[in-house]
Write an enzyme that holds these catalytic residues in place. Sequence first.
Site, PDB file in Angstrom:
ATOM      1  N   TRP A   1     -65.503 -96.526  12.955  1.00  0.00           N
ATOM      2  CA  TRP A   1     -64.478 -97.227  13.671  1.00  0.00           C
ATOM      3  C   TRP A   1     -62.977 -97.223  12.796  1.00  0.00           C
ATOM      4  O   TRP A   1     -61.772 -96.843  13.607  1.00  0.00           O
ATOM      5  CB  TRP A   1     -64.515 -98.456  13.555  1.00  0.00           C
ATOM      6  CG  TRP A   1     -65.418 -98.866  14.635  1.00  0.00           C
ATOM      7  CD1 TRP A   1     -66.498 -97.548  15.790  1.00  0.00           C
ATOM      8  CD2 TRP A   1     -65.671 -99.941  15.591  1.00  0.00           C
ATOM      9  NE1 TRP A   1     -67.101 -98.170  16.213  1.00  0.00           N
ATOM     10  CE2 TRP A   1     -66.856-100.281  16.369  1.00  0.00           C
ATOM     11  CE3 TRP A   1     -64.936-101.265  15.041  1.00  0.00           C
ATOM     12  CZ2 TRP A   1     -67.165-100.906  16.930  1.00  0.00           C
ATOM     13  CZ3 TRP A   1     -65.797-102.721  15.463  1.00  0.00           C
ATOM     14  CH2 TRP A   1     -67.463-102.680  16.547  1.00  0.00           C
ATOM     15  N   LYS A   2     -62.986 -96.113  11.727  1.00  0.00           N
ATOM     16  CA  LYS A   2     -62.541 -96.397  10.873  1.00  0.00           C
ATOM     17  C   LYS A   2     -61.037 -97.628  10.745  1.00  0.00           C
ATOM     18  O   LYS A   2     -61.663 -98.261  10.758  1.00  0.00           O
ATOM     19  CB  LYS A   2     -60.680 -94.567  10.999  1.00  0.00           C
ATOM     20  CG  LYS A   2     -62.336 -93.252  10.736  1.00  0.00           C
ATOM     21  CD  LYS A   2     -60.854 -92.255  11.360  1.00  0.00           C
ATOM     22  CE  LYS A   2     -62.035 -91.098  12.726  1.00  0.00           C
ATOM     23  NZ  LYS A   2     -61.782 -89.623  11.336  1.00  0.00           N
TER      24      LYS A   2
ATOM     25  N   GLY B   1     -60.634 -85.205  13.764  1.00  0.00           N
ATOM     26  CA  GLY B   1     -59.513 -85.897  14.761  1.00  0.00           C
ATOM     27  C   GLY B   1     -58.574 -85.041  15.391  1.00  0.00           C
ATOM     28  O   GLY B   1     -57.559 -85.207  15.491  1.00  0.00           O
TER      29      GLY B   1
ATOM     30  N   SER C   1     -64.820 -84.094  15.757  1.00  0.00           N
ATOM     31  CA  SER C   1     -64.211 -83.901  17.177  1.00  0.00           C
ATOM     32  C   SER C   1     -65.301 -84.263  17.668  1.00  0.00           C
ATOM     33  O   SER C   1     -65.417 -82.914  19.468  1.00  0.00           O
ATOM     34  CB  SER C   1     -63.669 -82.874  17.116  1.00  0.00           C
ATOM     35  OG  SER C   1     -62.079 -83.371  16.820  1.00  0.00           O
TER      36      SER C   1
ATOM     37  N   GLY D   1     -66.368 -90.033  14.933  1.00  0.00           N
ATOM     38  CA  GLY D   1     -64.837 -90.804  14.987  1.00  0.00           C
ATOM     39  C   GLY D   1     -64.127 -91.650  16.544  1.00  0.00           C
ATOM     40  O   GLY D   1     -64.126 -92.508  16.545  1.00  0.00           O
ATOM     41  N   GLY D   2     -63.174 -90.945  16.670  1.00  0.00           N
ATOM     42  CA  GLY D   2     -62.496 -91.262  17.772  1.00  0.00           C
ATOM     43  C   GLY D   2     -63.055 -91.654  19.078  1.00  0.00           C
ATOM     44  O   GLY D   2     -63.106 -93.287  20.003  1.00  0.00           O
TER      45      GLY D   2
HETATM   46  C1  PEP Z   1     -65.180 -88.734  11.552  1.00  0.00           C
HETATM   47  O1  PEP Z   1     -64.287 -89.725  11.390  1.00  0.00           O
HETATM   48  O2  PEP Z   1     -66.332 -88.978  11.399  1.00  0.00           O
HETATM   49  C2  PEP Z   1     -65.124 -87.954  12.821  1.00  0.00           C
HETATM   50  C3  PEP Z   1     -65.894 -86.953  12.769  1.00  0.00           C
HETATM   51  O3  PEP Z   1     -63.550 -88.445  13.248  1.00  0.00           O
HETATM   52  P1  PEP Z   1     -63.613 -87.457  14.975  1.00  0.00           P
HETATM   53  O4  PEP Z   1     -65.183 -87.276  15.575  1.00  0.00           O
HETATM   54  O5  PEP Z   1     -62.612 -88.256  15.971  1.00  0.00           O
HETATM   55  O6  PEP Z   1     -63.263 -86.342  14.773  1.00  0.00           O
END
Ligand code: PEP
Length: 240
Positions: free
Chosen positions: A11-12, A167, A199, A220-221
């Site tokens: 979730w960062k 990201g 991503s 992440g997102g």
């Molecule tokens: C992450 O935060 O580990 C990540 C992979 O982010 P995202 O999926 O947003 O690229």
Amino acid sequence: MGRPRLVAGNWKMHGSRKANRDLLEGLVGEVPKVRGVACTVCVPFPYLGEVAERLKGTAIAWGAQNVSEHAQGAYTGEVSAAMLAEFGCRHVIVGHSERRHLYGESDAQVAAKFAAVKAAGMTPILCVGEKLEERDAGKTEDVVARQLDAVKFEDGVLAYEPVWAIGTGRNATPEQAQAVHAFLRKRVPADTSILYGGSVKSQNAAAIFAMPDVDGGLIGGASLVAKDFLEIVKAAYVKA
Ligand code: PEP
């Protein structure tokens, strides 16, 4: 038995008590239907207790995004592995590229964090990955090998996360991911789950997870939207 498949949400520094409740509501009833795929969410420290309560007795585990390498002491603002373990924390992300590059975490520090998580009885999710200029210079394998070899890796989860894909909306192709995963596979115990991160979206997850050495994802997102995260968890099952 194949290697365990896992989809982990990172979730960062996002969320609020209400947003977290809504997100988890969208997940708890659905995740048990996705058999064969373990699922965990790595949440900001202040929410750990509340998230732990909500997820008790569900099929979703939870984890932290960082940990101190020290056991205790005068380290203002830090959180120890023992503190996380006391709450029932299962996973801890260590060596995320945002920690390495925004906060200057060294390979040695990441190794100490990995060891601290293990000593407290939790499962580290170790992130490795190259920057774009390193890939362009043909140094991807050197970089991920250096990051991995710095750690005494056993009984953990490994995540390959190319920095240029995190990201940015630009994911590694399934073939690019597979090539690095196959390289990493030779350097870790045979039953190690290796996740791809960078991503991953509901649209590209199935193709990436279909690669033979990709055992799930670190997300992440897309982990902030229940419907998207669930689609990704389901895509990990398709591989079984
Ligand atoms: C992450 O935060 O580990 C990540 C992979 O982010 P995202 O999926 O947003 O690229």
